[in-house]
Design a protein around this motif. Structure first.
Motif, PDB file in Angstrom:
ATOM      1  N   TRP A 120       0.832  -1.212   0.000  1.00 27.02           N
ATOM      2  CA  TRP A 120       0.000   0.000   0.000  1.00 27.02           C
ATOM      3  C   TRP A 120       0.864   1.258   0.000  1.00 27.02           C
ATOM      4  N   LEU A 121       2.025   1.204   0.652  1.00 25.74           N
ATOM      5  CA  LEU A 121       2.901   2.381   0.682  1.00 25.74           C
ATOM      6  C   LEU A 121       3.396   2.741  -0.718  1.00 25.74           C
ATOM      7  N   VAL A 122       3.611   1.725  -1.555  1.00 24.30           N
ATOM      8  CA  VAL A 122       4.008   2.003  -2.944  1.00 24.30           C
ATOM      9  C   VAL A 122       2.931   2.843  -3.617  1.00 24.30           C
ATOM     10  N   VAL A 123       1.675   2.475  -3.384  1.00 23.19           N
ATOM     11  CA  VAL A 123       0.539   3.200  -3.973  1.00 23.19           C
ATOM     12  C   VAL A 123       0.480   4.627  -3.441  1.00 23.19           C
ATOM     13  N   TYR A 124       0.602   4.788  -2.141  1.00 24.29           N
ATOM     14  CA  TYR A 124       0.428   6.098  -1.519  1.00 24.29           C
ATOM     15  C   TYR A 124       1.633   7.022  -1.705  1.00 24.29           C
ATOM     16  N   ARG A 125       2.782   6.457  -2.007  1.00 24.16           N
ATOM     17  CA  ARG A 125       3.948   7.303  -2.281  1.00 24.16           C
ATOM     18  C   ARG A 125       3.980   7.773  -3.734  1.00 24.16           C
ATOM     19  N   GLN A 126       3.233   7.081  -4.584  1.00 14.83           N
ATOM     20  CA  GLN A 126       3.152   7.482  -5.995  1.00 14.83           C
ATOM     21  C   GLN A 126       1.687   7.453  -6.446  1.00 14.83           C
ATOM     22  N   PRO A 127       0.856   8.284  -5.838  1.00 22.75           N
ATOM     23  CA  PRO A 127      -0.571   8.232  -6.160  1.00 22.75           C
ATOM     24  C   PRO A 127      -0.879   8.518  -7.627  1.00 22.75           C
ATOM     25  N   GLU A 128      -0.083   9.401  -8.264  1.00 22.85           N
ATOM     26  CA  GLU A 128      -0.350   9.726  -9.660  1.00 22.85           C
ATOM     27  C   GLU A 128      -0.112   8.516 -10.570  1.00 22.85           C
ATOM     28  N   LYS A 129       0.770   7.610 -10.167  1.00 25.25           N
ATOM     29  CA  LYS A 129       1.072   6.415 -10.957  1.00 25.25           C
ATOM     30  C   LYS A 129       0.042   5.313 -10.717  1.00 25.25           C
ATOM     31  N   HIS A 130      -0.512   5.275  -9.504  1.00 30.24           N
ATOM     32  CA  HIS A 130      -1.461   4.216  -9.126  1.00 30.24           C
ATOM     33  C   HIS A 130      -2.776   4.857  -8.694  1.00 30.24           C
ATOM     34  N   TRP A 131      -3.272   5.790  -9.510  1.00 29.01           N
ATOM     35  CA  TRP A 131      -4.372   6.631  -9.053  1.00 29.01           C
ATOM     36  C   TRP A 131      -5.620   5.846  -8.657  1.00 29.01           C
ATOM     37  N   ASP A 132      -6.015   4.859  -9.452  1.00 28.91           N
ATOM     38  CA  ASP A 132      -7.250   4.142  -9.107  1.00 28.91           C
ATOM     39  C   ASP A 132      -7.079   3.297  -7.849  1.00 28.91           C
ATOM     40  N   LEU A 133      -5.881   2.750  -7.628  1.00 31.23           N
ATOM     41  CA  LEU A 133      -5.638   1.997  -6.399  1.00 31.23           C
ATOM     42  C   LEU A 133      -5.588   2.936  -5.189  1.00 31.23           C
ATOM     43  N   TYR A 134      -5.012   4.092  -5.412  1.00 31.18           N
ATOM     44  CA  TYR A 134      -4.990   5.128  -4.368  1.00 31.18           C
ATOM     45  C   TYR A 134      -6.419   5.532  -4.006  1.00 31.18           C
ATOM     46  N   GLN A 135      -7.260   5.700  -5.014  1.00 32.13           N
ATOM     47  CA  GLN A 135      -8.654   6.041  -4.766  1.00 32.13           C
ATOM     48  C   GLN A 135      -9.377   4.903  -4.054  1.00 32.13           C
ATOM     49  N   LEU A 136      -9.039   3.671  -4.414  1.00 32.29           N
ATOM     50  CA  LEU A 136      -9.628   2.520  -3.737  1.00 32.29           C
ATOM     51  C   LEU A 136      -9.287   2.552  -2.243  1.00 32.29           C
ATOM     52  N   GLY A 137      -8.021   2.824  -1.937  1.00 31.10           N
ATOM     53  CA  GLY A 137      -7.619   2.911  -0.535  1.00 31.10           C
ATOM     54  C   GLY A 137      -8.415   3.948   0.219  1.00 31.10           C
ATOM     55  N   GLU A 138      -8.646   5.102  -0.399  1.00 30.59           N
ATOM     56  CA  GLU A 138      -9.395   6.170   0.262  1.00 30.59           C
ATOM     57  C   GLU A 138     -10.881   5.838   0.381  1.00 30.59           C
ATOM     58  N   GLU A 139     -11.426   5.113  -0.594  1.00 30.24           N
ATOM     59  CA  GLU A 139     -12.818   4.667  -0.486  1.00 30.24           C
ATOM     60  C   GLU A 139     -12.971   3.701   0.700  1.00 30.24           C
ATOM     61  N   LEU A 140     -11.979   2.848   0.885  1.00 26.27           N
ATOM     62  CA  LEU A 140     -12.020   1.915   2.013  1.00 26.27           C
ATOM     63  C   LEU A 140     -11.943   2.666   3.344  1.00 26.27           C
ATOM     64  N   ILE A 141     -11.105   3.694   3.396  1.00 22.37           N
ATOM     65  CA  ILE A 141     -11.006   4.494   4.620  1.00 22.37           C
ATOM     66  C   ILE A 141     -12.325   5.221   4.899  1.00 22.37           C
ATOM     67  N   ASP A 142     -12.937   5.786   3.863  1.00 24.54           N
ATOM     68  CA  ASP A 142     -14.246   6.435   4.030  1.00 24.54           C
ATOM     69  C   ASP A 142     -15.260   5.453   4.601  1.00 24.54           C
ATOM     70  N   LEU A 143     -15.241   4.247   4.058  1.00 25.50           N
ATOM     71  CA  LEU A 143     -16.191   3.224   4.465  1.00 25.50           C
ATOM     72  C   LEU A 143     -15.994   2.843   5.935  1.00 25.50           C
ATOM     73  N   GLU A 144     -14.750   2.593   6.317  1.00 21.10           N
ATOM     74  CA  GLU A 144     -14.517   2.214   7.715  1.00 21.10           C
ATOM     75  C   GLU A 144     -14.765   3.371   8.665  1.00 21.10           C
ATOM     76  N   ASP A 145     -14.464   4.569   8.236  1.00 16.61           N
ATOM     77  CA  ASP A 145     -14.739   5.755   9.054  1.00 16.61           C
ATOM     78  C   ASP A 145     -16.236   5.826   9.364  1.00 16.61           C
ATOM     79  N   ALA A 146     -17.067   5.643   8.332  1.00 21.19           N
ATOM     80  CA  ALA A 146     -18.521   5.690   8.522  1.00 21.19           C
ATOM     81  C   ALA A 146     -18.992   4.529   9.393  1.00 21.19           C
ATOM     82  N   PHE A 147     -18.391   3.357   9.212  1.00 21.09           N
ATOM     83  CA  PHE A 147     -18.771   2.183   9.999  1.00 21.09           C
ATOM     84  C   PHE A 147     -18.433   2.379  11.477  1.00 21.09           C
ATOM     85  N   ARG A 148     -17.299   2.989  11.735  1.00 19.28           N
ATOM     86  CA  ARG A 148     -16.925   3.264  13.125  1.00 19.28           C
ATOM     87  C   ARG A 148     -17.918   4.212  13.783  1.00 19.28           C
TER      88      ARG A 148
END
Length: 295
Positions: free
Chosen positions: A219-247
């Motif tokens: 995941w750090l590879v994705v987050y250190r180069q978000p422009e290269k892995h943009w859709d995976l980076y967005q996936l990570g943030e969607e997951l964080i949004d989801l867990e934030d709401a669940f909490r």
């Protein structure tokens, strides 16, 4: 008094203005749904609105029933969207998955605010209906358990409350045995060539998820180069949004239960507030949270 204005048709021909009784007749025709499907027919409102059957003589039981029935309806939609999102992630189709995951997060927000309504029930009001609930409890919600399993919080003991219904048990077991949303996300990262340990991409899906430093590195590879892995980076943030709401949903559940019943045991036999507080410590996507410290 001015004479009535002559109307022209689309072809330019002269036509007489409509008389009041003609207009009334047309409006009545529009209001006649005897020959076609009506709003109530489409939504099956008769069945839905007759599904509230209070067992106690207390006025406040209607609130309690509707609160939980509407929550189950929202959870039905949540499962519909979550199951489809998981399938899209498994098929490398992230754009529709993002829309579905965002919708699940918004549903959870809706459920958070629903607790505000139930919180208007005071302890004496709940005590008046509690004897009529017997051992029924939200703990037994097969839809909620399926959501937990699809989000990765696997626990074999949670199958037992559904053993009395073969149909419900089969639905919960299917969610229990399948890869979770996060499992499919990690498999996707592996297919994209990111470093993912086999221990987390080809494992026994029924086992509780265990955090991994190796997964975090991927995941750090994705987050250190978000422009290269943009859709995976967005996936990570969607997951964080989801867990934030669940909490937030879980937390609001705890505070509402404590406000209404204090530390009494739950009707389903759980520890009530003590059990719910333990659930607050469950982390669904641990590496995506941890990398925020390690970036």
């Amino acid at each position: 008094m001015a004479p009535p204005r002559i109307q022209r048709s689309a072809g330019g021909h002269m036509s007489e203005p409509k008389k009041p009784h003609d207009i009334v007749h047309e409006e009545k025709a529009k209001l006649d749904f005897s020959q076609s499907m009506s709003y109530g027919d489409y939504l099956q409102l008769d069945a839905i609105l007759q599904a509230q059957k209070p067992l106690s003589p207390d006025h406040n039981e209607m609130l309690f029933i509707i609160q939980h029935q509407t929550s189950e309806l929202w959870m039905k939609l949540m499962l519909h969207e979550l199951s489809a999102a998981i399938a899209h992630v498994a098929s490398d189709e992230l754009q529709p998955a993002f829309k579905m995951l965002a919708r699940v997060s918004r549903i959870m927000e809706q459920l958070v605010h629903a607790w505000d309504v139930l919180a208007t029930m005071t302890p004496p009001e709940y005590s008046a209906i509690r004897p009529y609930l017997a051992s029924s409890s939200g703990f037994q919600s097969w839809q909620y358990r399926s959501i937990e399993f699809r989000l990765g919080n696997k626990n074999a003991a949670m199958l037992k409350p559904h053993e009395h219904s073969a149909e419900r048990l089969a639905a919960v077991r299917a969610a229990y045995e399948a890869p979770s949303l996060y499992d499919e996300a990690l498999r996707l990262l592996a297919r994209r060539g990111l470093p993912m340990p086999a221990s987390h991409t080809a494992r026994d899906w029924t086992q509780p998820y265990e955090a991994s430093d190796a997964v975090e590195q991927g995941w750090l590879v994705v987050y250190r180069q978000p422009e290269k892995h943009w859709d995976l980076y967005q996936l990570g943030e969607e997951l964080i949004d989801l867990e934030d709401a669940f909490r937030l949903w879980r937390f609001r559940h705890v505070t509402t239960v404590e406000r209404v019943i204090g530390f009494k045991r739950g009707t389903g036999g759980t520890g009530g507030v003590s059990y719910l507080r333990k659930m607050l410590d469950v982390v669904l996507f641990p590496e995506i949270w941890k990398l925020r410290t390690d970036l």
